[in-house]
Each structure stands twice: as structure tokens, then as C-alpha cells.
Design a protein around this motif. Structure first.
Motif, mmCIF file in Angstrom:
data_model
loop_
_atom_site.group_PDB
_atom_site.id
_atom_site.type_symbol
_atom_site.label_atom_id
_atom_site.label_comp_id
_atom_site.label_asym_id
_atom_site.label_seq_id
_atom_site.Cartn_x
_atom_site.Cartn_y
_atom_site.Cartn_z
ATOM 1 N N LEU A 141 -2.387 15.285 -10.304
ATOM 2 C CA LEU A 141 -1.174 15.090 -11.103
ATOM 3 C C LEU A 141 0.044 14.995 -10.187
ATOM 4 C CD1 LEU A 141 0.071 14.969 -13.987
ATOM 5 C CD2 LEU A 141 0.336 17.466 -13.844
ATOM 6 N N SER A 142 0.855 13.963 -10.385
ATOM 7 C CA SER A 142 2.047 13.762 -9.566
ATOM 8 C C SER A 142 3.115 14.805 -9.877
ATOM 9 C CB SER A 142 2.619 12.363 -9.815
ATOM 10 O OG SER A 142 1.687 11.354 -9.505
ATOM 11 N N ILE A 143 3.962 15.096 -8.897
ATOM 12 C CA ILE A 143 5.128 15.951 -9.142
ATOM 13 C C ILE A 143 5.982 15.295 -10.225
ATOM 14 C CG2 ILE A 143 7.220 16.939 -8.144
ATOM 15 C CD1 ILE A 143 4.750 18.208 -7.054
ATOM 16 N N GLY A 144 6.397 16.072 -11.210
ATOM 17 C CA GLY A 144 7.138 15.535 -12.343
ATOM 18 C C GLY A 144 6.248 15.018 -13.449
ATOM 19 N N GLY A 145 4.924 14.959 -13.187
ATOM 20 C CA GLY A 145 3.978 14.514 -14.201
ATOM 21 C C GLY A 145 3.735 15.570 -15.256
ATOM 22 N N ARG A 146 3.110 15.158 -16.347
ATOM 23 C CA ARG A 146 2.852 16.058 -17.470
ATOM 24 C C ARG A 146 1.361 16.295 -17.654
ATOM 25 N NH1 ARG A 146 6.573 16.775 -21.818
ATOM 26 N NH2 ARG A 146 8.654 16.111 -21.179
ATOM 27 N N LEU A 147 1.038 17.535 -17.956
ATOM 28 C CA LEU A 147 -0.320 17.932 -18.303
ATOM 29 C C LEU A 147 -0.271 18.583 -19.684
ATOM 30 C CD1 LEU A 147 -3.326 18.681 -17.777
ATOM 31 C CD2 LEU A 147 -2.486 20.737 -16.608
ATOM 32 N N VAL A 148 -1.029 18.026 -20.637
ATOM 33 C CA VAL A 148 -1.121 18.603 -21.981
ATOM 34 C C VAL A 148 -2.565 19.000 -22.212
ATOM 35 C CG1 VAL A 148 -0.905 18.158 -24.458
ATOM 36 C CG2 VAL A 148 0.839 17.289 -22.878
ATOM 37 N N LEU A 149 -2.788 20.260 -22.576
ATOM 38 C CA LEU A 149 -4.151 20.748 -22.746
ATOM 39 C C LEU A 149 -4.208 21.877 -23.761
ATOM 40 C CD1 LEU A 149 -5.186 23.028 -19.742
ATOM 41 C CD2 LEU A 149 -2.830 22.442 -20.281
ATOM 42 N N PRO A 150 -5.344 22.001 -24.478
ATOM 43 C CA PRO A 150 -5.560 23.159 -25.346
ATOM 44 C C PRO A 150 -5.982 24.340 -24.474
ATOM 45 C CG PRO A 150 -6.871 21.238 -26.017
ATOM 46 C CD PRO A 150 -6.415 21.018 -24.606
ATOM 47 N N LEU A 151 -5.040 25.206 -24.162
ATOM 48 C CA LEU A 151 -5.278 26.323 -23.256
ATOM 49 C C LEU A 151 -5.777 27.525 -24.044
ATOM 50 C CD1 LEU A 151 -4.981 27.204 -20.273
ATOM 51 C CD2 LEU A 151 -2.659 27.956 -20.833
ATOM 52 N N ARG A 152 -6.834 28.160 -23.536
ATOM 53 C CA ARG A 152 -7.463 29.290 -24.219
ATOM 54 C C ARG A 152 -7.239 30.570 -23.411
ATOM 55 N NH1 ARG A 152 -11.817 27.079 -27.629
ATOM 56 N NH2 ARG A 152 -12.984 29.018 -27.442
ATOM 57 N N TRP A 153 -6.783 31.609 -24.076
ATOM 58 C CA TRP A 153 -6.671 32.928 -23.459
ATOM 59 C C TRP A 153 -6.598 33.979 -24.557
ATOM 60 C CZ3 TRP A 153 -2.438 29.918 -24.352
ATOM 61 C CH2 TRP A 153 -1.271 30.518 -24.811
ATOM 62 N N ARG A 154 -7.201 35.119 -24.308
ATOM 63 C CA ARG A 154 -7.162 36.278 -25.210
ATOM 64 C C ARG A 154 -7.626 35.937 -26.627
ATOM 65 N NH1 ARG A 154 -7.293 38.093 -20.606
ATOM 66 N NH2 ARG A 154 -5.641 39.419 -19.741
ATOM 67 N N GLY A 155 -8.595 34.990 -26.734
ATOM 68 C CA GLY A 155 -9.162 34.657 -28.035
ATOM 69 C C GLY A 155 -8.378 33.654 -28.838
ATOM 70 N N LEU A 156 -7.272 33.141 -28.306
ATOM 71 C CA LEU A 156 -6.475 32.152 -29.020
ATOM 72 C C LEU A 156 -6.437 30.845 -28.230
ATOM 73 C CD1 LEU A 156 -3.471 32.001 -27.448
ATOM 74 C CD2 LEU A 156 -3.159 34.167 -28.630
ATOM 75 N N THR A 157 -6.020 29.761 -28.896
ATOM 76 C CA THR A 157 -5.884 28.452 -28.261
ATOM 77 C C THR A 157 -4.534 27.862 -28.633
ATOM 78 O OG1 THR A 157 -8.263 28.071 -28.485
ATOM 79 C CG2 THR A 157 -6.899 26.171 -27.966
ATOM 80 N N ARG A 158 -3.821 27.342 -27.623
ATOM 81 C CA ARG A 158 -2.542 26.675 -27.870
ATOM 82 C C ARG A 158 -2.476 25.392 -27.053
ATOM 83 N NH1 ARG A 158 -2.952 29.814 -31.152
ATOM 84 N NH2 ARG A 158 -1.491 31.319 -32.031
ATOM 85 N N SER A 159 -1.927 24.340 -27.668
ATOM 86 C CA SER A 159 -1.668 23.113 -26.923
ATOM 87 C C SER A 159 -0.389 23.320 -26.133
ATOM 88 C CB SER A 159 -1.516 21.928 -27.876
ATOM 89 O OG SER A 159 -1.202 20.756 -27.154
ATOM 90 N N VAL A 160 -0.512 23.328 -24.813
ATOM 91 C CA VAL A 160 0.630 23.581 -23.937
ATOM 92 C C VAL A 160 0.952 22.301 -23.173
ATOM 93 C CG1 VAL A 160 1.563 25.009 -22.083
ATOM 94 C CG2 VAL A 160 -0.114 25.975 -23.673
ATOM 95 N N ALA A 161 2.213 21.914 -23.205
ATOM 96 C CA ALA A 161 2.689 20.777 -22.413
ATOM 97 C C ALA A 161 3.341 21.326 -21.153
ATOM 98 C CB ALA A 161 3.686 19.943 -23.200
ATOM 99 N N PHE A 162 2.719 21.074 -20.002
ATOM 100 C CA PHE A 162 3.237 21.517 -18.717
ATOM 101 C C PHE A 162 3.886 20.343 -17.983
ATOM 102 C CE2 PHE A 162 -0.264 24.744 -19.024
ATOM 103 C CZ PHE A 162 0.504 25.892 -18.829
ATOM 104 N N VAL A 163 4.936 20.640 -17.230
ATOM 105 C CA VAL A 163 5.529 19.684 -16.296
ATOM 106 C C VAL A 163 5.301 20.230 -14.897
ATOM 107 C CG1 VAL A 163 7.634 18.541 -15.520
ATOM 108 C CG2 VAL A 163 7.253 18.918 -17.967
ATOM 109 N N LYS A 164 4.804 19.377 -14.000
ATOM 110 C CA LYS A 164 4.454 19.840 -12.660
ATOM 111 C C LYS A 164 5.674 19.889 -11.754
ATOM 112 C CE LYS A 164 1.353 19.129 -8.737
ATOM 113 N NZ LYS A 164 0.303 18.291 -8.112
ATOM 114 N N GLU A 165 5.871 21.051 -11.143
ATOM 115 C CA GLU A 165 6.880 21.236 -10.110
ATOM 116 C C GLU A 165 6.176 21.386 -8.765
ATOM 117 O OE1 GLU A 165 9.386 24.472 -11.298
ATOM 118 O OE2 GLU A 165 9.945 23.501 -13.199
ATOM 119 N N ALA A 166 6.918 21.629 -7.710
ATOM 120 C CA ALA A 166 6.329 21.648 -6.367
ATOM 121 C C ALA A 166 5.238 22.704 -6.225
ATOM 122 C CB ALA A 166 7.415 21.871 -5.321
ATOM 123 N N ASP A 167 5.425 23.872 -6.850
ATOM 124 C CA ASP A 167 4.469 24.960 -6.642
ATOM 125 C C ASP A 167 3.896 25.541 -7.924
ATOM 126 O OD1 ASP A 167 6.796 26.054 -7.555
ATOM 127 O OD2 ASP A 167 6.903 27.661 -6.072
#
Length: 406
Positions: A181-207
Motif C-alpha cells: 500500500l502506497s503512503i497516503g493510500g487507503r485500506l478498508v477491511l472488516p477488522l475483528r477483535w474482542r469478538g466484534l467486527t468493524r469496517s475500518v477505513a485506514f489511511v497509510k502514514e509513514a509509520d
């Protein structure tokens, strides 16, 4: 009024419903146009026209285990809509999709990326990938690239990508996706943790990856990720817990506490309407308490004599578990003038049951102050030193360190 009967009429009715209800509060007019254009029924040929244009998921690959979830589905259309809005595809984007499904989502992304855009979609099941390939070819999307492979590998040979979308539930973020994924690119995924699922839209930064939006969703889990645990508490298999590999939860350790049914009930002044979602409470707990998990209770466990208190949502309630003690969300009807309301609280069991109910109710009150406030989720590559992490509640997974804050 005449009922719609052509595919276009049914498609327009479905999209009208999605736009009107706007379940996630996310909208993109270009996504609306694409969903009015791409023929969903051609991607689910075994479904009737009515089923193809109902706001529901369609199974395309059954699981041979009758008690297990299907192996592949066409996602519910309103979820497709808001996840594409989260992805915010721009003309010319190079896009990677994890989970080819029917090929329908790839076709929508190809429309949104325009003539100069590129779409690559991956699926671990050869027959699912073949179905997507056939459907895309039959509907004119011949330049969408379909590969049969583990989506965790990605497709580095066609990267880097401006957008990456996962249409399967992700428990641990594959390290390969960070690199592709390029810097400034977007990652959208159904993220699972603690028994729940949420669609999270992430934007990539340097770190890191920093969340921009979070929406409720439900997806089949990605094959090959084994960080989620589940187990029954009682011999009758009526009480089940779901938790993560980093949590020291042993369901059988709760058996005596629940058998004795020494109950600790704690009620708050927080009330909800009958149709008001409780998802934000679970999110709050996951951002503050490492004991957060999920409990499922079958009716016989809370309807018989000497039984447990009924959970707020028997099939899907947040809980706190520590050692041999448990607390979970409960509700009861209130006497109000003119409208039905439910008071919220917690039921606790075991030696630390009272303490756990206090902790759960504290988060109930925090949620009550702003019920629609989303959390901020920052993802760091596994191995990132603590001093480089943002402040907040930390959840460690093999390939990612999640920091969740309110």
C-alpha cells in the motif's frame, strides 16, 4: 403502485433503499451511480431476481460442515455501498481486493477507477475465483485481474496499490499489505477483535495506519488466521465465549461460578429505545478493558429455574471475563410516559463479579455521554517499540499493534 419487475427497476429500488436508510452515515454519489449500473443478478445467477436485489447476503459456496458458516458469500448490498464509500476510489487508482467472492465488488471498483484504473482481486478457493472470472467476463469486465492465491500474500507483482480492500474478516493485518500500500493510500477491511467486527477505513502514514471511519459490519473470517478462540462454559453447551489469543480466558474456569448462580446485578440510569443499537458499548469496552469478549447464551440457560440473568442480546452480548468471574450487559423495560425504554446494567458472577459489573457500568456511562462518538484506531507494524505508539488502549497481535482511543 406497480411492483418493479425488470432488473433495472429492482436495482434502482434497492439503491434507493440503501441511500435513504444510510445505515453507516457514509455516502458517495459515484458509488450510487456504479451500483445503479452494474447488474448484481449477473454475479449471482443461482439466485432469483428478487433475492439478487434484496438487501441481503447471498451464499455462493456452502460449507460441508453443516454447523459452520458458508465459505463464500456475496456481501449485503448496503455494506458494499458504505465500504466503497470508505475506500474513496479515485480515477486511475490501482486497487487490490482480498476475497473475490462473486466478482461483483471488483466490477464496482473497476467502474469507480475509470478507464485508466486497475483492479486485482484474489481468492484462496479456485472455484470461487473461477466463478468471479466467468461472471466478470460475461459482464464486460474482462480487464479485472483474478488470481487464485492466499490473499494474505497480496499481489506484489502488480503493486504498489492506491487502495486495498478486504471483503473477508481480518483478525491480524498481513504484513505484506503494509508493503504493497502506497503512503497516503487507503485500506478498508472488516477488522475483528474482542469478538466484534468493524469496517475500518485506514489511511497509510509513514509509520502507521490511522483510521478515518469505523462502521458496523459482519463478514466471514479469513481462512488461515487462527487468533480467535471460542469455547463452551457448561456441559449442556448453552453458554459460549468468544475471545482472542492474547487473552487468558478459560471458559471451564467459570463453570462453578455460573452453577452457583450467585448473582451481582448493577443498574445504571442509562436507557435506550427498543431499536437503538448497542454496538458503541462494546467498542467502548474494547478500547478500555482487556477483559472484553463476547458471550452467547441459548434461551434454556436463562429461562429455567435458577438460571442466569438474560443478556441484553443473547446471541451477541459484550462481556468481561477474568479468571473464574464474568460480567455482561443486561437490560430491563422501564415505566415511561408515552414511549418504551430499556434501562441498561450488568450481571456479574464469581468472586470478582461485583467488580466486573462496576467496570462495565462505568463504560456504559462513558458511552452515554456521546453515543455516536467513534473510536480512533491506529495500527502499527508488529515489533514497533512502545515509545513510538500513540497513547491509548493497546491490543497486540502477531503482525499488528492496535491502539484504540476515545
Amino acid at each position: 403502485m406497480t411492483e418493479p419487475n425488470t432488473p433495472q427497476e429492482l436495482r434502482n429500488r434497492l439503491v434507493d433503499h440503501i441511500v435513504k436508510t444510510n445505515v453507516a452515515g457514509l455516502y458517495d454519489p459515484r458509488v450510487e451511480e456504479a451500483m445503479r449500473t452494474v447488474p448484481r443478478h449477473d454475479f449471482v445467477p443461482r439466485a432469483s431476481l428478487d433475492d439478487a436485489y434484496a438487501n441481503q447476503a447471498v451464499t455462493i459456496k456452502d460449507n460441508p460442515d453443516a454447523d459452520a458458516l458458508p465459505l463464500s458469500c456475496a456481501s449485503q448490498p448496503d455494506v458494499v455501498f458504505f465500504m466503497l464509500a470508505q475506500l474513496n476510489i479515485q480515477p486511475g487508482d490501482n486497487i487490490l481486493e482480498a476475497g473475490a467472492g462473486t466478482g461483483y465488488n471488483a466490477a464496482l471498483m473497476r467502474c469507480l477507477a475509470g478507464p485508466s484504473g486497475r483492479v486485482t482481486t484474489l481468492d484462496i478457493h479456485e472455484d470461487v475465483a473461477a466463478h468471479a472470472r466467468q461472471r466478470l467476463d460475461n459482464t464486460g469486465f474482462t480487464d479485472v485481474r483474478v488470481l487464485t492465491r492466499d490473499a494474505a500474500i497480496g499481489a506484489p507483482e502488480y503493486g504498489p496499490y492506491d487502495r486495498i480492500m478486504a471483503t473477508v474478516g481480518i483478525w491480524d493485518l498481513p504484513g505484506t499489505w503494509w508493503d504493497q500500500l502506497s503512503i497516503g493510500g487507503r485500506l478498508v477491511l472488516p477488522l475483528r477483535w474482542r469478538g466484534l467486527t468493524r469496517s475500518v477505513a485506514f489511511v497509510k502514514e509513514a509509520d502507521c495506519l490511522r483510521s478515518e471511519s469505523v462502521a458496523t459490519c459482519g463478514f466471514l473470517p479469513m481462512i488461515g488466521q487462527d487468533g480467535e478462540r471460542e469455547g463452551y462454559v457448561d456441559p449442556d453447551r448453552s453458554i459460549k465465549l468468544y475471545w482472542d489469543a492474547d487473552q487468558a480466558i478459560q471458559p471451564l474456569s467459570l463453570r462453578q461460578s455460573l452453577t452457583e448462580v450467585k448473582e451481582h446485578l448493577l443498574w445504571t440510569n442509562v436507557a435506550v429505545a427498543p431499536d437503538e443499537p448497542l454496538d458503541g458499548i462494546w467498542l467502548r469496552l474494547s478500547a478500555s478493558d482487556p477483559a472484553t469478549c463476547r458471550i452467547t447464551v441459548r434461551p434454556e440457560a436463562f429461562t429455567s429455574a435458577g438460571s442466569l440473568h438474560r443478556p441484553a442480546i443473547p446471541a451477541l452480548s459484550p462481556a468481561l471475563v477474568e479468571g473464574d468471574s464474568l460480567a455482561y450487559l443486561i437490560l430491563e423495560p422501564m415505566e415511561t410516559q408515552g414511549s418504551k425504554r430499556y434501562r441498561l446494567g450488568a450481571a456479574g458472577y464469581g468472586p470478582a463479579g461485583a467488580e466486573l459489573t462496576q467496570r462495565l457500568c462505568e463504560e456504559l456511562r462513558a458511552w452515554h455521554l456521546d453515543r455516536t462518538l467513534p473510536p480512533s484506531i491506529t495500527a502499527y507494524p508488529g515489533g514497533t517499540p512502545d515509545e513510538k505508539l500513540a497513547s491509548g488502549h493497546l491490543i497486540n497481535k502477531p503482525s499488528v499493534r492496535l491502539v484504540i482511543t476515545y
